[in-house]
Design a protein around this motif. Structure first.
Motif, mmCIF file in Angstrom:
data_model
loop_
_atom_site.group_PDB
_atom_site.id
_atom_site.type_symbol
_atom_site.label_atom_id
_atom_site.label_comp_id
_atom_site.label_asym_id
_atom_site.label_seq_id
_atom_site.Cartn_x
_atom_site.Cartn_y
_atom_site.Cartn_z
ATOM 1 N N LEU A 53 41.119 42.433 35.675
ATOM 2 C CA LEU A 53 39.910 42.104 36.435
ATOM 3 C C LEU A 53 39.782 40.602 36.666
ATOM 4 C CD1 LEU A 53 37.306 44.567 34.913
ATOM 5 C CD2 LEU A 53 38.197 44.565 37.239
ATOM 6 N N ILE A 54 40.062 39.818 35.644
ATOM 7 C CA ILE A 54 39.988 38.365 35.788
ATOM 8 C C ILE A 54 40.986 37.878 36.828
ATOM 9 C CG2 ILE A 54 40.430 36.173 34.608
ATOM 10 C CD1 ILE A 54 39.194 37.524 32.081
ATOM 11 N N GLU A 55 42.236 38.359 36.755
ATOM 12 C CA GLU A 55 43.247 37.936 37.718
ATOM 13 C C GLU A 55 42.876 38.382 39.136
ATOM 14 O OE1 GLU A 55 48.002 38.345 38.817
ATOM 15 O OE2 GLU A 55 47.331 39.066 36.861
ATOM 16 N N TRP A 56 42.367 39.615 39.270
ATOM 17 C CA TRP A 56 42.012 40.137 40.591
ATOM 18 C C TRP A 56 40.874 39.313 41.213
ATOM 19 C CZ3 TRP A 56 44.203 43.022 44.070
ATOM 20 C CH2 TRP A 56 43.452 43.495 45.137
ATOM 21 N N ILE A 57 39.860 39.002 40.432
ATOM 22 C CA ILE A 57 38.717 38.233 40.951
ATOM 23 C C ILE A 57 39.136 36.812 41.316
ATOM 24 C CG2 ILE A 57 36.496 37.206 40.310
ATOM 25 C CD1 ILE A 57 36.008 39.866 38.705
ATOM 26 N N LYS A 58 39.942 36.194 40.468
ATOM 27 C CA LYS A 58 40.353 34.811 40.724
ATOM 28 C C LYS A 58 41.390 34.686 41.838
ATOM 29 C CE LYS A 58 39.518 32.652 36.253
ATOM 30 N NZ LYS A 58 40.155 31.934 35.141
ATOM 31 N N ASN A 59 42.373 35.610 41.875
ATOM 32 C CA ASN A 59 43.530 35.435 42.754
ATOM 33 C C ASN A 59 43.782 36.572 43.741
ATOM 34 O OD1 ASN A 59 44.181 33.084 41.211
ATOM 35 N ND2 ASN A 59 45.107 34.413 39.686
ATOM 36 N N GLY A 60 43.128 37.718 43.552
ATOM 37 C CA GLY A 60 43.419 38.879 44.393
ATOM 38 C C GLY A 60 44.778 39.483 44.107
#
Length: 82
Positions: A53-60
């Protein structure tokens, strides 16, 4: 193009947000658990969900990719494909 990912965590259930990992399977024979540190045991499906979730929100992305299918094995190591 819309970013689309499918991530399957092999040992997770619908209660993934609460699931940890215990025992010898939590330390991978090779590779690093997704979102973890090299040489440290996997914290479990909840740790994979949090890191994803953190990676998706920050970088897609997931594991650096914007599209694709991934499998997270019972030791927490992510690989492309199913």
């Amino acid at each position: 193009m819309t970013n689309k990912l499918l991530v399957q965590v092999q040992c997770a259930s619908h209660a993934q947000i609460f699931e940890g990992c215990s025992g010898p399977r939590c330390t991978p024979d090779s590779g690093t658990p997704y979102g973890g540190r090299p040489g440290e045991p996997w914290a479990g499906p909840h740790a994979t969900l949090k890191a994803a979730l953190i990676e998706w929100i920050k970088n897609g992305t997931f594991n650096g990719a914007a599209n694709g299918q991934f499998t997270v094995d019972a030791s927490g190591v992510a690989s492309s494909g199913t």
